[in-house]
Motif scaffolding. Structure first.
Motif, PDB file in Angstrom:
ATOM      1  N   ALA A 116       0.834  -1.206   0.000  1.00 25.39           N
ATOM      2  CA  ALA A 116       0.000   0.000   0.000  1.00 25.39           C
ATOM      3  C   ALA A 116       0.865   1.251   0.000  1.00 25.39           C
ATOM      4  O   ALA A 116       0.615   2.202  -0.742  1.00 25.39           O
ATOM      5  CB  ALA A 116      -0.921  -0.010   1.223  1.00 25.39           C
ATOM      6  N   MET A 117       1.930   1.231   0.822  1.00 27.55           N
ATOM      7  CA  MET A 117       2.793   2.402   0.887  1.00 27.55           C
ATOM      8  C   MET A 117       3.553   2.590  -0.434  1.00 27.55           C
ATOM      9  O   MET A 117       3.760   3.714  -0.883  1.00 27.55           O
ATOM     10  CB  MET A 117       3.793   2.273   2.038  1.00 27.55           C
ATOM     11  CG  MET A 117       3.151   2.379   3.383  1.00 27.55           C
ATOM     12  SD  MET A 117       2.241   3.914   3.543  1.00 27.55           S
ATOM     13  CE  MET A 117       0.705   3.348   4.177  1.00 27.55           C
ATOM     14  N   GLY A 160       2.375   1.918  -3.238  1.00 24.34           N
ATOM     15  CA  GLY A 160       1.409   2.536  -4.142  1.00 24.34           C
ATOM     16  C   GLY A 160       1.303   4.034  -3.924  1.00 24.34           C
ATOM     17  O   GLY A 160       1.149   4.797  -4.861  1.00 24.34           O
ATOM     18  N   LEU A 161       1.425   4.460  -2.649  1.00 26.97           N
ATOM     19  CA  LEU A 161       1.322   5.890  -2.363  1.00 26.97           C
ATOM     20  C   LEU A 161       2.526   6.658  -2.887  1.00 26.97           C
ATOM     21  O   LEU A 161       2.449   7.856  -3.129  1.00 26.97           O
ATOM     22  CB  LEU A 161       1.190   6.124  -0.853  1.00 26.97           C
ATOM     23  CG  LEU A 161      -0.134   5.738  -0.234  1.00 26.97           C
ATOM     24  CD1 LEU A 161      -0.154   6.124   1.225  1.00 26.97           C
ATOM     25  CD2 LEU A 161      -1.278   6.427  -0.957  1.00 26.97           C
TER      26      LEU A 161
END
Lengths: 345, 167
Positions: free
Chosen positions: A134-135, A137-138
Protein backbone atom coordinates in the motif's frame (compact mmCIF):
# COMPACT_ATOMS: atom_id res chain seq x y z
CA UNK A 1 8.35 -16.07 30.12
CA UNK A 2 7.87 -12.36 30.86
CA UNK A 3 4.83 -10.73 29.29
CA UNK A 4 5.05 -8.64 26.16
CA UNK A 5 5.26 -4.90 26.81
CA UNK A 6 2.12 -3.22 25.54
CA UNK A 7 -0.08 -0.21 26.13
CA UNK A 8 -2.14 -2.19 28.66
CA UNK A 9 0.56 -3.21 31.18
CA UNK A 10 3.07 -0.36 31.41
CA UNK A 11 2.17 2.84 29.56
CA UNK A 12 5.27 5.03 30.22
CA UNK A 13 7.74 2.24 29.50
CA UNK A 14 5.85 1.29 26.34
CA UNK A 15 5.86 4.86 25.05
CA UNK A 16 9.54 5.27 25.94
CA UNK A 17 10.50 2.04 24.18
CA UNK A 18 8.50 3.00 21.09
CA UNK A 19 10.15 6.42 20.96
CA UNK A 20 13.62 4.90 21.32
CA UNK A 21 12.91 2.34 18.60
CA UNK A 22 11.47 4.91 16.18
CA UNK A 23 14.34 7.35 16.78
CA UNK A 24 16.97 4.63 16.42
CA UNK A 25 15.52 3.32 13.16
CA UNK A 26 15.04 6.82 11.78
CA UNK A 27 18.57 7.92 12.62
CA UNK A 28 20.09 4.75 11.18
CA UNK A 29 18.11 5.11 7.94
CA UNK A 30 19.05 8.81 7.62
CA UNK A 31 22.73 7.95 8.20
CA UNK A 32 22.64 5.17 5.62
CA UNK A 33 20.92 7.53 3.18
CA UNK A 34 23.58 10.21 3.70
CA UNK A 35 26.51 7.86 3.37
CA UNK A 36 24.95 5.86 0.54
CA UNK A 37 25.50 8.91 -1.66
CA UNK A 38 29.18 8.90 -0.70
CA UNK A 39 29.52 5.13 -1.17
CA UNK A 40 27.77 5.36 -4.52
CA UNK A 41 30.18 8.01 -5.80
CA UNK A 42 33.19 6.17 -4.42
CA UNK A 43 32.18 2.73 -5.73
CA UNK A 44 31.22 3.99 -9.17
CA UNK A 45 34.42 6.05 -9.22
CA UNK A 46 36.60 3.03 -8.49
CA UNK A 47 34.68 0.88 -10.96
CA UNK A 48 35.48 3.46 -13.62
CA UNK A 49 39.12 3.70 -12.41
CA UNK A 50 38.64 7.13 -10.87
CA UNK A 51 38.94 8.03 -7.22
CA UNK A 52 35.58 9.69 -6.60
CA UNK A 53 35.33 12.49 -4.00
CA UNK A 54 38.71 13.01 -2.27
CA UNK A 55 38.84 16.63 -1.10
CA UNK A 56 36.39 17.01 1.81
CA UNK A 57 37.79 15.03 4.71
CA UNK A 58 39.71 11.76 4.58
CA UNK A 59 38.86 10.14 1.20
CA UNK A 60 35.93 12.56 0.90
CA UNK A 61 34.24 11.24 4.02
CA UNK A 62 32.67 14.61 4.81
CA UNK A 63 31.21 14.93 1.31
CA UNK A 64 27.57 14.10 2.27
CA UNK A 65 27.65 16.82 4.95
CA UNK A 66 29.10 19.32 2.51
CA UNK A 67 26.46 18.41 -0.09
CA UNK A 68 23.70 18.69 2.49
CA UNK A 69 24.86 22.12 3.63
CA UNK A 70 25.18 23.31 0.05
CA UNK A 71 21.65 22.24 -0.83
CA UNK A 72 20.31 23.67 2.41
CA UNK A 73 21.66 27.15 1.74
CA UNK A 74 20.75 27.30 -1.94
CA UNK A 75 17.95 29.55 -3.08
CA UNK A 76 14.58 27.83 -3.07
CA UNK A 77 12.93 28.61 -6.40
CA UNK A 78 9.24 28.02 -7.08
CA UNK A 79 8.45 28.72 -10.75
CA UNK A 80 5.77 31.38 -11.20
CA UNK A 81 3.76 29.15 -13.52
CA UNK A 82 3.88 26.19 -11.13
CA UNK A 83 0.82 25.02 -9.22
CA UNK A 84 2.00 25.95 -5.74
CA UNK A 85 0.35 23.50 -3.33
CA UNK A 86 1.15 20.25 -5.17
CA UNK A 87 4.61 21.62 -6.04
CA UNK A 88 5.48 22.02 -2.35
CA UNK A 89 3.66 18.85 -1.26
CA UNK A 90 5.23 16.52 -3.84
CA UNK A 91 8.71 16.10 -2.27
CA UNK A 92 7.10 15.31 1.08
CA UNK A 93 4.65 12.87 -0.48
CA UNK A 94 7.53 10.92 -1.95
CA UNK A 95 9.69 10.85 1.18
CA UNK A 96 7.07 9.99 3.80
CA UNK A 97 5.89 6.64 2.34
CA UNK A 98 9.55 5.61 2.01
CA UNK A 99 10.23 6.25 5.68
CA UNK A 100 7.04 4.84 7.18
CA UNK A 101 7.40 1.57 5.29
CA UNK A 102 10.42 0.66 7.43
CA UNK A 103 8.15 0.56 10.52
CA UNK A 104 7.05 -3.02 9.85
CA UNK A 105 10.51 -4.48 9.26
CA UNK A 106 11.66 -6.53 12.26
CA UNK A 107 15.31 -5.84 13.08
CA UNK A 108 16.11 -8.26 15.87
CA UNK A 109 14.89 -10.98 18.25
CA UNK A 110 12.79 -10.11 21.30
CA UNK A 111 14.81 -8.60 24.12
CA UNK A 112 13.87 -8.75 27.82
CA UNK A 113 14.17 -5.43 29.65
CA UNK A 114 12.77 -4.43 33.08
CA UNK A 115 10.83 -7.71 33.22
CA UNK A 116 9.02 -7.23 29.92
CA UNK A 117 9.56 -8.73 26.48
CA UNK A 118 10.16 -6.02 23.93
CA UNK A 119 10.01 -6.98 20.24
CA UNK A 120 12.68 -5.28 18.12
CA UNK A 121 10.24 -4.02 15.52
CA UNK A 122 8.36 -0.75 15.52
CA UNK A 123 5.00 -2.28 14.70
CA UNK A 124 4.04 -5.89 14.05
CA UNK A 125 1.08 -5.46 11.72
CA UNK A 126 -0.61 -8.73 10.91
CA UNK A 127 -1.00 -7.46 7.35
CA UNK A 128 2.62 -6.29 7.12
CA UNK A 129 3.15 -7.20 3.46
CA UNK A 130 -0.05 -5.54 2.33
CA UNK A 131 1.01 -2.43 4.24
CA UNK A 132 4.29 -2.41 2.32
CA UNK A 133 2.45 -2.75 -0.99
CA UNK A 134 0.00 0.00 0.00
CA UNK A 135 2.79 2.40 0.89
CA UNK A 136 4.61 1.57 -2.35
CA UNK A 137 1.41 2.54 -4.14
CA UNK A 138 1.32 5.89 -2.36
CA UNK A 139 4.87 6.62 -3.52
CA UNK A 140 3.57 7.25 -7.05
CA UNK A 141 1.85 10.48 -6.01
CA UNK A 142 5.02 12.38 -5.23
CA UNK A 143 6.47 11.82 -8.68
CA UNK A 144 3.23 12.37 -10.59
CA UNK A 145 2.44 15.58 -8.74
CA UNK A 146 6.00 16.86 -9.02
CA UNK A 147 5.89 16.28 -12.76
CA UNK A 148 2.50 17.85 -13.27
CA UNK A 149 2.79 20.85 -10.94
CA UNK A 150 6.15 22.04 -12.33
CA UNK A 151 4.34 23.13 -15.51
CA UNK A 152 7.23 21.98 -17.67
CA UNK A 153 6.92 19.50 -20.50
CA UNK A 154 10.01 17.51 -19.53
CA UNK A 155 8.77 17.21 -15.98
CA UNK A 156 5.33 16.14 -17.16
CA UNK A 157 6.82 13.50 -19.46
CA UNK A 158 9.02 12.27 -16.63
CA UNK A 159 6.06 12.12 -14.29
CA UNK A 160 3.89 10.20 -16.75
CA UNK A 161 6.69 7.77 -17.59
CA UNK A 162 7.41 7.09 -13.98
CA UNK A 163 3.81 6.54 -12.95
CA UNK A 164 3.27 4.11 -15.82
CA UNK A 165 6.46 2.33 -14.83
CA UNK A 166 5.67 2.18 -11.13
CA UNK A 167 2.13 0.92 -11.68
CA UNK A 168 3.34 -1.81 -14.05
CA UNK A 169 6.21 -3.06 -11.91
CA UNK A 170 4.27 -2.82 -8.66
CA UNK A 171 2.09 -5.61 -10.04
CA UNK A 172 4.98 -7.95 -10.81
CA UNK A 173 6.77 -7.22 -7.51
CA UNK A 174 3.52 -7.61 -5.55
CA UNK A 175 2.57 -10.86 -7.25
CA UNK A 176 6.05 -12.30 -6.63
CA UNK A 177 5.58 -11.71 -2.88
CA UNK A 178 2.32 -13.71 -2.92
CA UNK A 179 4.33 -16.90 -3.39
CA UNK A 180 6.19 -16.04 -0.16
CA UNK A 181 3.16 -15.84 2.00
CA UNK A 182 1.73 -18.95 0.46
CA UNK A 183 4.75 -20.72 2.00
CA UNK A 184 4.84 -18.85 5.31
CA UNK A 185 1.02 -18.79 5.73
CA UNK A 186 1.20 -15.39 7.39
CA UNK A 187 1.22 -11.78 6.24
CA UNK A 188 3.18 -10.54 9.24
CA UNK A 189 6.86 -9.87 8.55
CA UNK A 190 7.73 -11.18 11.99
CA UNK A 191 5.93 -14.41 11.16
CA UNK A 192 7.81 -14.63 7.86
CA UNK A 193 11.18 -14.27 9.63
CA UNK A 194 10.12 -16.98 12.12
CA UNK A 195 9.05 -19.24 9.25
CA UNK A 196 12.55 -18.98 7.79
CA UNK A 197 14.36 -20.23 10.90
CA UNK A 198 15.73 -23.75 11.03
CA UNK A 199 17.37 -25.84 8.31
CA UNK A 200 16.10 -26.20 4.77
CA UNK A 201 13.57 -29.08 4.39
CA UNK A 202 15.48 -30.70 1.50
CA UNK A 203 19.12 -29.75 2.07
CA UNK A 204 19.69 -29.62 5.81
CA UNK A 205 23.08 -27.85 5.57
CA UNK A 206 21.37 -24.76 4.14
CA UNK A 207 19.16 -22.32 6.06
CA UNK A 208 15.45 -22.32 5.24
CA UNK A 209 15.61 -18.93 3.56
CA UNK A 210 13.01 -18.25 0.91
CA UNK A 211 15.65 -17.23 -1.63
CA UNK A 212 16.40 -20.99 -1.90
CA UNK A 213 12.81 -22.16 -2.24
CA UNK A 214 11.64 -19.13 -4.26
CA UNK A 215 14.58 -18.01 -6.43
CA UNK A 216 12.28 -16.82 -9.21
CA UNK A 217 10.20 -14.71 -6.83
CA UNK A 218 13.41 -13.24 -5.41
CA UNK A 219 14.64 -12.21 -8.85
CA UNK A 220 11.28 -10.77 -9.84
CA UNK A 221 10.99 -8.86 -6.57
CA UNK A 222 14.47 -7.35 -6.74
CA UNK A 223 14.20 -6.33 -10.41
CA UNK A 224 10.61 -5.15 -9.98
CA UNK A 225 11.56 -3.07 -6.96
CA UNK A 226 14.51 -1.56 -8.81
CA UNK A 227 12.07 -0.45 -11.48
CA UNK A 228 9.60 0.78 -8.91
CA UNK A 229 12.12 3.06 -7.23
CA UNK A 230 13.42 4.30 -10.61
CA UNK A 231 17.00 3.09 -10.24
CA UNK A 232 19.27 2.25 -13.16
CA UNK A 233 18.66 0.45 -15.52
CA UNK A 234 15.06 1.60 -15.11
CA UNK A 235 15.71 5.29 -14.40
CA UNK A 236 13.83 6.53 -17.46
CA UNK A 237 11.72 9.05 -15.52
CA UNK A 238 14.85 11.03 -14.71
CA UNK A 239 16.81 10.25 -17.85
CA UNK A 240 19.22 13.18 -17.92
CA UNK A 241 20.06 12.95 -21.60
CA UNK A 242 16.52 13.17 -22.92
CA UNK A 243 14.37 14.60 -20.16
CA UNK A 244 16.82 16.86 -18.27
CA UNK A 245 16.18 15.02 -14.98
CA UNK A 246 12.47 14.50 -15.65
CA UNK A 247 10.14 15.27 -12.78
CA UNK A 248 12.71 17.13 -10.66
CA UNK A 249 13.90 19.58 -13.35
CA UNK A 250 12.25 22.58 -11.70
CA UNK A 251 13.19 21.70 -8.14
CA UNK A 252 16.06 23.29 -6.28
CA UNK A 253 17.49 23.54 -2.78
CA UNK A 254 16.04 21.30 -0.04
CA UNK A 255 13.09 20.23 -2.17
CA UNK A 256 15.53 18.68 -4.63
CA UNK A 257 17.44 17.18 -1.70
CA UNK A 258 14.21 15.55 -0.51
CA UNK A 259 13.82 13.77 -3.86
CA UNK A 260 17.40 12.63 -3.60
CA UNK A 261 16.92 11.39 -0.04
CA UNK A 262 13.71 9.62 -1.05
CA UNK A 263 15.55 7.69 -3.76
CA UNK A 264 18.15 6.41 -1.30
CA UNK A 265 15.59 5.87 1.47
CA UNK A 266 13.62 3.75 -0.98
CA UNK A 267 16.76 1.77 -1.71
CA UNK A 268 17.28 1.12 2.00
CA UNK A 269 13.64 0.11 2.43
CA UNK A 270 13.66 -2.24 -0.56
CA UNK A 271 16.91 -3.80 0.67
CA UNK A 272 15.50 -4.30 4.16
CA UNK A 273 12.29 -5.82 2.82
CA UNK A 274 14.12 -8.10 0.41
CA UNK A 275 16.42 -9.21 3.25
CA UNK A 276 13.41 -9.89 5.49
CA UNK A 277 11.33 -11.73 2.92
CA UNK A 278 14.04 -13.78 1.24
CA UNK A 279 17.22 -13.82 3.34
CA UNK A 280 15.91 -14.71 6.79
CA UNK A 281 15.62 -11.14 8.08
CA UNK A 282 17.75 -10.55 11.16
CA UNK A 283 18.87 -14.19 11.41
CA UNK A 284 22.62 -14.75 11.23
CA UNK A 285 25.81 -15.16 13.25
CA UNK A 286 25.76 -11.74 14.99
CA UNK A 287 23.23 -9.77 17.04
CA UNK A 288 19.96 -9.19 15.09
CA UNK A 289 20.28 -5.58 13.84
CA UNK A 290 23.88 -6.14 12.70
CA UNK A 291 22.89 -9.13 10.55
CA UNK A 292 20.11 -7.11 8.98
CA UNK A 293 22.46 -4.18 8.33
CA UNK A 294 24.99 -6.49 6.64
CA UNK A 295 22.27 -7.81 4.33
CA UNK A 296 21.01 -4.28 3.62
CA UNK A 297 24.53 -3.10 2.77
CA UNK A 298 25.03 -6.08 0.47
CA UNK A 299 21.86 -5.18 -1.44
CA UNK A 300 22.83 -1.51 -1.60
CA UNK A 301 26.23 -2.44 -3.01
CA UNK A 302 24.49 -4.64 -5.57
CA UNK A 303 22.22 -1.77 -6.65
CA UNK A 304 25.19 0.59 -6.99
CA UNK A 305 27.11 -2.08 -8.91
CA UNK A 306 24.18 -2.39 -11.34
CA UNK A 307 24.20 1.37 -11.83
CA UNK A 308 27.89 1.29 -12.73
CA UNK A 309 27.57 -1.54 -15.24
CA UNK A 310 24.14 -1.61 -16.82
CA UNK A 311 22.89 0.75 -19.57
CA UNK A 312 19.42 2.23 -19.35
CA UNK A 313 16.70 0.16 -21.06
CA UNK A 314 14.51 1.66 -23.76
CA UNK A 315 10.97 2.65 -22.81
CA UNK A 316 9.20 0.05 -24.98
CA UNK A 317 11.60 -2.63 -23.68
CA UNK A 318 10.72 -1.60 -20.14
CA UNK A 319 6.98 -1.96 -20.73
CA UNK A 320 7.48 -5.21 -22.64
CA UNK A 321 9.56 -6.63 -19.81
CA UNK A 322 7.07 -5.61 -17.14
CA UNK A 323 3.85 -6.77 -18.74
CA UNK A 324 4.86 -9.63 -21.02
CA UNK A 325 7.73 -11.25 -19.13
CA UNK A 326 7.57 -10.47 -15.41
CA UNK A 327 3.81 -10.55 -14.94
CA UNK A 328 3.30 -14.00 -16.58
CA UNK A 329 6.37 -15.34 -14.75
CA UNK A 330 5.03 -14.11 -11.40
CA UNK A 331 1.60 -15.65 -12.11
CA UNK A 332 3.17 -18.96 -13.16
CA UNK A 333 5.27 -18.90 -9.99
CA UNK A 334 2.12 -18.53 -7.89
CA UNK A 335 0.42 -21.47 -9.64
CA UNK A 336 3.47 -23.73 -9.29
CA UNK A 337 3.93 -22.76 -5.64
CA UNK A 338 0.25 -23.47 -5.01
CA UNK A 339 0.53 -26.96 -6.51
CA UNK A 340 3.70 -27.73 -4.51
CA UNK A 341 2.17 -26.47 -1.25
CA UNK A 342 -0.96 -28.59 -1.86
CA UNK A 343 1.18 -31.62 -2.73
CA UNK A 344 3.25 -31.30 0.46
CA UNK A 345 0.19 -31.21 2.73
CA UNK B 1 -8.05 8.25 24.16
CA UNK B 2 -9.46 6.18 21.32
CA UNK B 3 -12.51 8.44 21.09
CA UNK B 4 -10.29 11.51 20.91
CA UNK B 5 -8.29 9.89 18.11
CA UNK B 6 -11.53 9.02 16.32
CA UNK B 7 -12.71 12.64 16.46
CA UNK B 8 -9.34 13.85 15.19
CA UNK B 9 -9.37 11.50 12.21
CA UNK B 10 -13.06 12.17 11.59
CA UNK B 11 -12.34 15.90 11.52
CA UNK B 12 -9.60 15.41 8.93
CA UNK B 13 -11.89 13.12 6.92
CA UNK B 14 -14.75 15.61 6.89
CA UNK B 15 -12.53 18.60 6.13
CA UNK B 16 -10.81 16.82 3.24
CA UNK B 17 -14.21 15.59 2.05
CA UNK B 18 -15.39 19.19 1.89
CA UNK B 19 -12.16 20.18 0.12
CA UNK B 20 -12.85 17.54 -2.57
CA UNK B 21 -15.92 19.48 -3.70
CA UNK B 22 -14.72 23.02 -3.01
CA UNK B 23 -11.18 22.92 -4.47
CA UNK B 24 -10.92 24.83 -7.74
CA UNK B 25 -8.15 22.73 -9.25
CA UNK B 26 -9.15 19.12 -9.99
CA UNK B 27 -5.72 17.83 -8.91
CA UNK B 28 -6.15 19.36 -5.45
CA UNK B 29 -9.56 17.70 -5.25
CA UNK B 30 -7.99 14.37 -6.11
CA UNK B 31 -5.34 14.80 -3.40
CA UNK B 32 -8.06 15.63 -0.88
CA UNK B 33 -9.89 12.50 -1.94
CA UNK B 34 -6.75 10.47 -1.21
CA UNK B 35 -6.67 12.06 2.23
CA UNK B 36 -10.29 11.02 2.83
CA UNK B 37 -9.43 7.45 1.82
CA UNK B 38 -6.46 7.36 4.18
CA UNK B 39 -8.76 8.52 7.01
CA UNK B 40 -11.25 5.77 6.13
CA UNK B 41 -8.38 3.27 6.23
CA UNK B 42 -7.55 4.53 9.72
CA UNK B 43 -11.13 3.84 10.77
CA UNK B 44 -10.85 0.29 9.44
CA UNK B 45 -7.73 -0.22 11.53
CA UNK B 46 -9.58 1.08 14.60
CA UNK B 47 -12.37 -1.43 13.85
CA UNK B 48 -9.82 -4.29 13.96
CA UNK B 49 -9.95 -4.72 10.19
CA UNK B 50 -6.37 -4.05 9.06
CA UNK B 51 -6.84 -6.09 5.88
CA UNK B 52 -9.64 -3.80 4.75
CA UNK B 53 -7.46 -0.80 5.57
CA UNK B 54 -4.55 -2.05 3.48
CA UNK B 55 -6.83 -2.94 0.56
CA UNK B 56 -8.55 0.45 0.84
CA UNK B 57 -5.23 2.25 0.43
CA UNK B 58 -3.92 -0.13 -2.24
CA UNK B 59 -6.99 -0.10 -4.44
CA UNK B 60 -8.47 3.35 -3.96
CA UNK B 61 -5.51 5.54 -3.04
CA UNK B 62 -2.89 3.52 -4.91
CA UNK B 63 -4.72 2.69 -8.12
CA UNK B 64 -7.99 4.47 -8.78
CA UNK B 65 -6.96 7.98 -7.80
CA UNK B 66 -3.67 7.56 -9.68
CA UNK B 67 -5.79 6.82 -12.73
CA UNK B 68 -7.94 9.89 -12.09
CA UNK B 69 -4.85 12.09 -11.71
CA UNK B 70 -3.49 10.59 -14.92
CA UNK B 71 -6.62 11.61 -16.79
CA UNK B 72 -6.56 15.11 -15.29
CA UNK B 73 -2.90 15.50 -16.22
CA UNK B 74 -3.25 14.25 -19.77
CA UNK B 75 -6.39 16.24 -20.53
CA UNK B 76 -4.73 19.24 -18.86
CA UNK B 77 -7.89 20.30 -17.12
CA UNK B 78 -7.27 23.71 -15.66
CA UNK B 79 -9.46 25.50 -13.18
CA UNK B 80 -12.96 24.48 -14.05
CA UNK B 81 -15.50 27.15 -14.82
CA UNK B 82 -17.96 27.03 -11.97
CA UNK B 83 -21.54 27.07 -13.08
CA UNK B 84 -23.69 27.57 -10.06
CA UNK B 85 -27.36 27.79 -10.72
CA UNK B 86 -29.95 28.20 -8.01
CA UNK B 87 -31.78 25.13 -9.36
CA UNK B 88 -28.83 22.81 -8.90
CA UNK B 89 -28.11 24.09 -5.38
CA UNK B 90 -31.74 23.63 -4.35
CA UNK B 91 -31.84 20.18 -5.93
CA UNK B 92 -28.62 19.09 -4.22
CA UNK B 93 -29.82 20.39 -0.85
CA UNK B 94 -33.09 18.52 -1.19
CA UNK B 95 -31.32 15.33 -2.19
CA UNK B 96 -28.91 15.71 0.73
CA UNK B 97 -31.72 16.08 3.24
CA UNK B 98 -33.55 13.06 1.81
CA UNK B 99 -30.42 10.90 1.98
CA UNK B 100 -29.67 12.03 5.53
CA UNK B 101 -33.20 11.09 6.60
CA UNK B 102 -32.88 7.75 4.85
CA UNK B 103 -29.53 7.03 6.53
CA UNK B 104 -30.87 7.90 10.01
CA UNK B 105 -33.96 5.77 9.39
CA UNK B 106 -31.97 2.74 8.29
CA UNK B 107 -29.46 3.10 11.12
CA UNK B 108 -32.19 3.36 13.73
CA UNK B 109 -34.04 0.41 12.31
CA UNK B 110 -31.48 -2.32 11.77
CA UNK B 111 -28.56 -1.69 14.12
CA UNK B 112 -30.59 -2.42 17.26
CA UNK B 113 -32.19 -5.69 16.17
CA UNK B 114 -29.20 -7.55 17.59
CA UNK B 115 -28.93 -10.25 14.95
CA UNK B 116 -25.56 -11.94 15.21
CA UNK B 117 -23.72 -14.02 12.65
CA UNK B 118 -21.11 -16.71 13.26
CA UNK B 119 -18.26 -14.22 13.36
CA UNK B 120 -17.67 -12.92 16.88
CA UNK B 121 -15.03 -10.41 18.03
CA UNK B 122 -13.22 -13.28 19.78
CA UNK B 123 -13.02 -15.24 16.55
CA UNK B 124 -11.59 -12.21 14.76
CA UNK B 125 -8.83 -11.80 17.32
CA UNK B 126 -7.93 -15.49 17.59
CA UNK B 127 -8.21 -16.55 13.98
CA UNK B 128 -7.42 -13.28 12.27
CA UNK B 129 -9.47 -11.05 10.12
CA UNK B 130 -7.59 -11.83 6.88
CA UNK B 131 -8.06 -15.59 7.25
CA UNK B 132 -11.79 -15.15 7.90
CA UNK B 133 -12.26 -13.02 4.79
CA UNK B 134 -10.21 -15.42 2.67
CA UNK B 135 -12.07 -18.47 3.92
CA UNK B 136 -15.53 -17.04 3.33
CA UNK B 137 -14.54 -15.64 -0.08
CA UNK B 138 -13.42 -19.05 -1.29
CA UNK B 139 -16.19 -21.13 0.30
CA UNK B 140 -19.51 -19.38 0.91
CA UNK B 141 -19.07 -16.62 -1.63
CA UNK B 142 -17.13 -18.50 -4.30
CA UNK B 143 -19.68 -17.91 -7.06
CA UNK B 144 -20.04 -14.12 -6.56
CA UNK B 145 -16.24 -13.92 -6.28
CA UNK B 146 -15.76 -15.72 -9.60
CA UNK B 147 -18.46 -13.62 -11.27
CA UNK B 148 -16.68 -10.46 -10.09
CA UNK B 149 -13.42 -11.81 -11.51
CA UNK B 150 -15.03 -12.44 -14.89
CA UNK B 151 -16.52 -8.97 -14.84
CA UNK B 152 -13.07 -7.49 -14.28
CA UNK B 153 -11.62 -9.69 -17.04
CA UNK B 154 -14.30 -8.41 -19.42
CA UNK B 155 -13.37 -4.85 -18.45
CA UNK B 156 -9.68 -5.54 -19.16
CA UNK B 157 -10.47 -7.05 -22.57
CA UNK B 158 -12.71 -4.09 -23.31
CA UNK B 159 -9.88 -1.69 -22.47
CA UNK B 160 -7.48 -3.60 -24.73
CA UNK B 161 -9.99 -3.55 -27.60
CA UNK B 162 -10.59 0.18 -27.16
CA UNK B 163 -6.87 0.97 -27.03
CA UNK B 164 -5.95 -1.14 -30.05
CA UNK B 165 -5.96 0.72 -33.36
CA UNK B 166 -7.00 -2.22 -35.55
CA UNK B 167 -8.67 -5.18 -33.96
Amino acid sequence: MPEVLSLSNNVPLFLASMLVKILAVFVVVILIVAYATWVERKVIGHMQTRLGPMQTGWHGLLQPIADGLKLFFKEDIIPTEATKVPFVLAPMMILVPAFITIAVVPFGPDVTLFGYTIPLQISDLNVGILYILAMAGLGVYGIVLAGWSSNNKYSLLGGIRSSAQMVSYELAAGLSIIAIFMLSQTLSLRGIVEAQTGPHPLFSFLPNWYILSQPLAFGLFVIGSLAEINRTPFDLPEAETELVSGFCTEYSSMKYALFFMAEYANMVVISAIAATLFLGGWAGPFFGPINLLIKVFAFMFFFIWIRATWPRVRYDQLMYLGWKVFLPLALANIVVTGIVVLGMQ
Amino acid sequence: MELLFFYLVALVAVVSGILVVTCKSPVNSAISLVMTFVCLATFYVMLQAPFMAAIQIMVYAGAIIVLIIFVIMLLNLGTAVMKKTSHSIAGAALLGVIMLLQATYVLNRSAVTGTQGDITPDLVTTMGHTELIGRSLFTDFLLPFEIASILLLVAIIGAVVLAKKDV
